[in-house]
Design an enzyme around this catalytic site. Structure first.
Site, short mmCIF file in Angstrom:
data_model
loop_
_atom_site.label_atom_id
_atom_site.label_comp_id
_atom_site.label_asym_id
_atom_site.label_seq_id
_atom_site.Cartn_x
_atom_site.Cartn_y
_atom_site.Cartn_z
N ASP A 159 0.72 -0.89 0.27
CA ASP A 159 0.13 0.19 0.17
C ASP A 159 1.13 1.60 -0.24
O ASP A 159 0.80 1.86 -0.37
CB ASP A 159 -1.30 0.45 1.32
CG ASP A 159 -1.95 -1.55 1.75
OD1 ASP A 159 -2.51 -1.81 0.59
OD2 ASP A 159 -1.50 -2.13 2.20
N HIS A 187 -4.12 -3.55 6.83
CA HIS A 187 -4.31 -3.47 5.21
C HIS A 187 -5.72 -4.27 4.98
O HIS A 187 -5.36 -5.26 4.31
CB HIS A 187 -3.02 -4.23 4.68
CG HIS A 187 -3.15 -5.65 3.14
ND1 HIS A 187 -2.86 -4.35 2.97
CD2 HIS A 187 -3.23 -6.61 3.01
CE1 HIS A 187 -2.69 -4.73 1.30
NE2 HIS A 187 -3.44 -5.96 1.29
P1 NAI Z 1 -1.56 -18.05 -4.21
O1 NAI Z 1 -2.64 -19.02 -3.42
O2 NAI Z 1 -0.64 -18.09 -5.09
O3 NAI Z 1 -0.99 -19.07 -3.20
C1 NAI Z 1 -0.72 -19.26 -1.89
C2 NAI Z 1 -0.66 -20.49 -1.44
O4 NAI Z 1 -0.34 -20.77 0.40
C3 NAI Z 1 -0.59 -22.37 -1.69
O5 NAI Z 1 0.46 -22.29 -3.12
C4 NAI Z 1 -1.21 -22.44 -0.85
O6 NAI Z 1 -0.96 -23.79 -1.23
C5 NAI Z 1 -0.16 -22.33 0.39
N1 NAI Z 1 -0.36 -22.33 1.71
C6 NAI Z 1 -2.40 -22.59 2.28
N2 NAI Z 1 -2.24 -22.82 3.10
C7 NAI Z 1 -0.64 -23.31 3.73
C8 NAI Z 1 -0.21 -23.50 5.20
N3 NAI Z 1 -1.20 -23.82 5.52
N4 NAI Z 1 0.96 -23.69 4.52
C9 NAI Z 1 1.57 -23.20 4.02
N5 NAI Z 1 1.50 -22.78 2.87
C10 NAI Z 1 0.21 -22.85 2.16
O7 NAI Z 1 -1.61 -16.55 -3.46
P2 NAI Z 1 -0.78 -15.31 -3.67
O8 NAI Z 1 -1.32 -14.42 -4.88
O9 NAI Z 1 0.71 -16.67 -3.59
O10 NAI Z 1 -1.49 -14.72 -1.93
C11 NAI Z 1 -0.73 -15.19 -0.60
C12 NAI Z 1 -2.09 -14.77 0.31
O11 NAI Z 1 -1.18 -12.92 0.44
C13 NAI Z 1 -3.06 -14.22 0.16
O12 NAI Z 1 -3.32 -14.65 1.39
C14 NAI Z 1 -3.25 -13.34 -0.35
O13 NAI Z 1 -4.34 -12.02 -0.16
C15 NAI Z 1 -2.02 -11.93 0.10
N6 NAI Z 1 -1.87 -10.95 -0.52
C16 NAI Z 1 -1.39 -10.34 0.56
C17 NAI Z 1 -1.04 -8.59 -0.04
C18 NAI Z 1 -0.66 -7.83 1.45
O14 NAI Z 1 -0.43 -6.42 0.92
N7 NAI Z 1 -0.78 -7.91 2.48
C19 NAI Z 1 -0.94 -8.13 -0.97
C20 NAI Z 1 -1.11 -9.15 -1.79
C21 NAI Z 1 -1.58 -10.28 -1.57
#
Ligand code: NAI
Length: 328
Positions: A159, A187
């Site tokens: 952000d 966030h």
């Molecule tokens: P994604 O769905 O592509 O990847 C998430 C991965 O986490 C998947 O491979 C899944 O198998 C794994 N996962 C789920 N539970 C798990 C656990 N207990 N232990 C280990 N791995 C686990 O999602 P992406 O795009 O990589 O985003 C990840 C997170 O980041 C989401 O929650 C998203 O909302 C968040 N996010 C936060 C932002 C911020 O500014 N704070 C910005 C963009 C995304």
């Protein structure tokens, strides 16, 4: 020659992981002289995909990448970790209420907090990226009683970077001309991108843009950028999120430039009237691996209202996870 440090990343086979791991391994996060051991956590069904990512990491022949560990057990992935980037989380699905989302994430961040407490380095720096990031960080923190609560942070840096970029574009200046803006709070769409103290090439930002644009365009554009990216790209922001995670850890570990600050989601100590204990976006300066809240900023009535609203949302989230027994 420095000894390698252990960097744990969860959700390593996901979208953000696919960008993040290569940046860590190339030295963007901890410096071009700091070897790293990557310790990657995934859920069991994603371990095969993770092996593919590991093959690519090896194929890059990064000079700083000393070793790679993969596991579906947080007690393995977090062992002796100096840095832990908690990216994997349970995304909100259609029809899911906030309570359902928080409870699903409790199932992830409580055991991960416990594992960090048990096996990580006593100085581990934890960044929670997975949403809802602030409250997930609170859950992990509250389940790691032997670690300093200040070791748990949440990411508002994406952000912050979005806010820098939007202001640079509006004023026709490079991003390097922008200093000292703040993302206060959660966030989420209630975050407050605050230009009150920001400068553009040394001049007060709010003297350069009109108030109407600031309040009714800039703030919502920054706060809703995530949705705009999903709309355009057909997938959520991943490379920019990874880049922000690199920036957050880089600055925390290696320090912020003199006279400048960045925004980090950190446990409130009550500064600026933010209820103590909430993981809340603050302006911080970092030095010697520690962050400190920038004190003494003027808070206008407009700012007060925005800061209280986002605090209110975080308090509601905390009440919800308290009811679920995930935090004290
Ligand atoms: P994604 O769905 O592509 O990847 C998430 C991965 O986490 C998947 O491979 C899944 O198998 C794994 N996962 C789920 N539970 C798990 C656990 N207990 N232990 C280990 N791995 C686990 O999602 P992406 O795009 O990589 O985003 C990840 C997170 O980041 C989401 O929650 C998203 O909302 C968040 N996010 C936060 C932002 C911020 O500014 N704070 C910005 C963009 C995304």
């Amino acid at each position: 020659n420095k000894e390698p440090v252990r960097v744990a990343v969860t959700g390593a086979a996901g979208q953000i992981g696919y960008s993040l791991l290569f940046r860590i391994a190339s030295g963007d996060m901890l410096g071009k002289d700091q070897p790293v051991i990557l310790q990657l956590l995934e859920v069991t069904p994603a371990l095969k995909a993770l092996q593919g990512v590991v093959m690519e990491l090896r194929d890059c022949a990064f000079p700083l990448l000393a070793d790679i560990v993969t596991s579906d057990d947080p007690n393995v992935a977090f062992k002796d970790a100096e840095y832990a980037l908690l990216v994997g989380a349970m995304p909100r699905k259609a029809g899911m209420e906030r309570g359902d989302l928080l409870s699903a994430n409790g199932g992830i961040f409580k055991p991960q907090g416990e594992a960090l407490n048990k096996v990580a380095s006593r100085d581990v720096k934890v960044l929670v990226v997975g949403n809802p990031a602030n409250t997930n960080a609170l859950i992990a923190q509250q389940n790691a009683p032997d670690l300093d609560p200040k070791q748990f942070t949440a990411m508002v840096r994406l952000d912050h970077n979005r806010a820098v970029s939007q202001l640079a574009e509006k004023t026709g200046q490079p991003v390097t001309a922008i200093e000292n803006l703040t993302i206060w709070g959660n966030h989420s769409s209630t975050q407050y991108p605050d230009l009150s103290a920001a400068t553009v090439d040394g001049k007060p930002a709010l003297d350069l843009v009109d108030r109407e644009w600031y309040e009714s365009q800039y703030i919502p554009t920054v706060a809703k950028r995530g949705a705009a990216i999903i709309e355009a790209r057909g997938a959520s922001s991943a490379a920019s999120a990874a880049s922000a995670a690199i920036d957050h850890m880089h600055d925390w570990a290696l320090g912020t430039p003199d006279g400048q600050w960045v925004s980090m989601g950190i446990p409130s100590d009550g500064s600026y009237g933010v209820p103590e204990g909430l993981i809340y976006g603050f302006p911080v300066k970092c030095r010697n691996g520690k962050y400190e809240i920038v004190q003494g900023l003027d808070i206008s009535d407009f700012s007060r209202g925005k800061m209280d609203a986002t605090a209110q949302e975080l308090q509601e989230e905390r009440d919800e996870v308290r009811k679920l027994g995930l935090v004290k």
